[in-house]
Write a protein that holds these residues in place. Sequence first.
Motif, PDB file in Angstrom:
ATOM      1  N   LEU A  66     -11.461  14.519  14.974  1.00  0.00           N
ATOM      2  CA  LEU A  66     -10.802  13.232  14.621  1.00  0.00           C
ATOM      3  C   LEU A  66     -11.184  12.541  13.524  1.00  0.00           C
ATOM      4  N   ASP A  67     -10.097  11.762  12.689  1.00  0.00           N
ATOM      5  CA  ASP A  67     -10.275  11.428  11.329  1.00  0.00           C
ATOM      6  C   ASP A  67     -10.987  10.087  11.824  1.00  0.00           C
ATOM      7  N   ASP A  68     -11.376   8.957  10.480  1.00  0.00           N
ATOM      8  CA  ASP A  68     -11.924   7.943  10.796  1.00  0.00           C
ATOM      9  C   ASP A  68     -11.060   6.971  11.495  1.00  0.00           C
ATOM     10  N   THR A  69      -9.708   7.221  11.631  1.00  0.00           N
ATOM     11  CA  THR A  69      -9.095   6.194  12.339  1.00  0.00           C
ATOM     12  C   THR A  69      -8.869   6.623  13.838  1.00  0.00           C
ATOM     13  N   GLY A  70      -9.605   7.843  14.199  1.00  0.00           N
ATOM     14  CA  GLY A  70      -9.457   8.142  15.710  1.00  0.00           C
ATOM     15  C   GLY A  70      -8.172   9.143  15.807  1.00  0.00           C
ATOM     16  N   ALA A  71      -7.461   9.234  14.892  1.00  0.00           N
ATOM     17  CA  ALA A  71      -6.247  10.328  14.994  1.00  0.00           C
ATOM     18  C   ALA A  71      -6.743  11.833  14.743  1.00  0.00           C
ATOM     19  N   VAL A  72      -6.280  12.470  15.716  1.00  0.00           N
ATOM     20  CA  VAL A  72      -6.551  14.125  15.637  1.00  0.00           C
ATOM     21  C   VAL A  72      -6.103  14.786  14.432  1.00  0.00           C
TER      22      VAL A  72
END
Length: 297
Positions: A205-211
Motif C-alpha cells: 500500500l502507498d503512503d495514502t493507504g491505497a493499494v
Amino acid sequence: MKPGRFTYHAPTRLEEVLGLLAEHGDEAKVLAGGQSLMPLLNFRLARIGHLVDINRLGTRFSAPVIEPGRITIPALVRQRHVEHSEELLAALPLLGQALREVAHPQVRNRGTICGSLAHADPAAELPAVMSVLDTTFTLASARGTRTVEVADFFQFHWTTALEPDELLLEVTIRRPPPGTVTVFREFATRRGDFALAGVAVACRLDDTGAVADCRIAASGVAPTPRRLAAAESRILGSTLDPETLAAAEGAARAEVDPATDIHASAHYRRRLTGVLVKRALADAASQDTERREARQV
Ligand code: FAD
C-alpha cells in the motif's frame, strides 16, 4: 499397509541422485520427508520400481541461504526449520503464516518445503504462497540445470514441470519490496487437515493507504494454485475500505470454479474463497496501518 516391492537407493552425492533418476526415469521416485510419498506407497496408491532417498545428501541441501535480495531454499530444508527460523520469518513472514496451517508439527518435522511443492497437492498451502511471491524453481538432471518461474511450475493436480529424471534442487524467492504486507487465511474442518480453501495475499500500500500492488492466490479451488486476477485488479489504486473489500469478495467468488467433492460443494467453496479474500485483505490493511503508526512513533 505395506508398499509393493522396490529397490531402495541412498545416494550421498548429487551426481548419484541424478544418475539414478536418469537410469530409472518413470519407475523412480525421490524420497524427501516421506510425509506424502510413504502413505501413497503404503496404501498402494502409487507403485514404483526404485526409491531414491535424498536424505543423505550433504548439509548444503538442508540449509537455507539468506542473501540481501533473495532467499534460497534447497531440497532438504524441513518445513519446521523454516517455521523456527527468525531470520527467515523476518524476510518472508508469509511462509510462517502458512506453515502454521500445514498438517501437524510431527509432519512438519520431516516434511520439506521442496517436497510439498514437488508433490503439488491442489489443497496445499505452499504452492499458493509461492504463487504470490517471486519464486524461481531450479530443476536439475543429468542433462543439466534449468529454471522455471512459478507461473509455469504447477501444471495440474499433483503435476508440475518436473520431468521424471529431474530433481527440484531448490527454490529461490526474491525478497518482496519494502512495505509489502502478507497474509495467509484458510478454512479446514479440523485443525491440521487439508483446508477446503485457502488464500495467500502479498500487498503493498502507498503512503495514502491505497493499494499500489497486490497478488492474491487461492488453494483448494482449482487443480493448481489460482491467481485471482479480477480481485487483484478490483482493489488496485483503492483504499481497502468496506466497499472495496466487498467488491473484491464478489470478484474472487465469481472468478473461481471449484469442484464439488465429499468435503464441500462447489457453491460452498466459491463463497468461502470470497470470504477468505475479504478477511485476508482486511488483515493486510490493519497490518499496514499498524506499520505506518509504528513508523510515526
Ligand atoms: P515426500 O513425501 O518425500 O515426497 C512427495 C512427492 O514429491 C513425491 O512424489 C516425491 O518423489 C516428490 N519429491 C519430494 N522432494 C522432491 C524433490 N526435491 N525433487 C523432486 N521430487 C521431489 N500438506 C499440506 O500442504 N497441507 C496440509 O494440511 C497437510 N496435511 C497433512 C496431514 C498429514 C497427516 C500428512 C501425513 C501430511 C500432510 N501434508 C499436508 C503433506 C506434508 O506437508 C508433506 O510434508 C509434503 O506434502 C511433502 O513433503 P515431503 O518432504 O514429505 O515429500
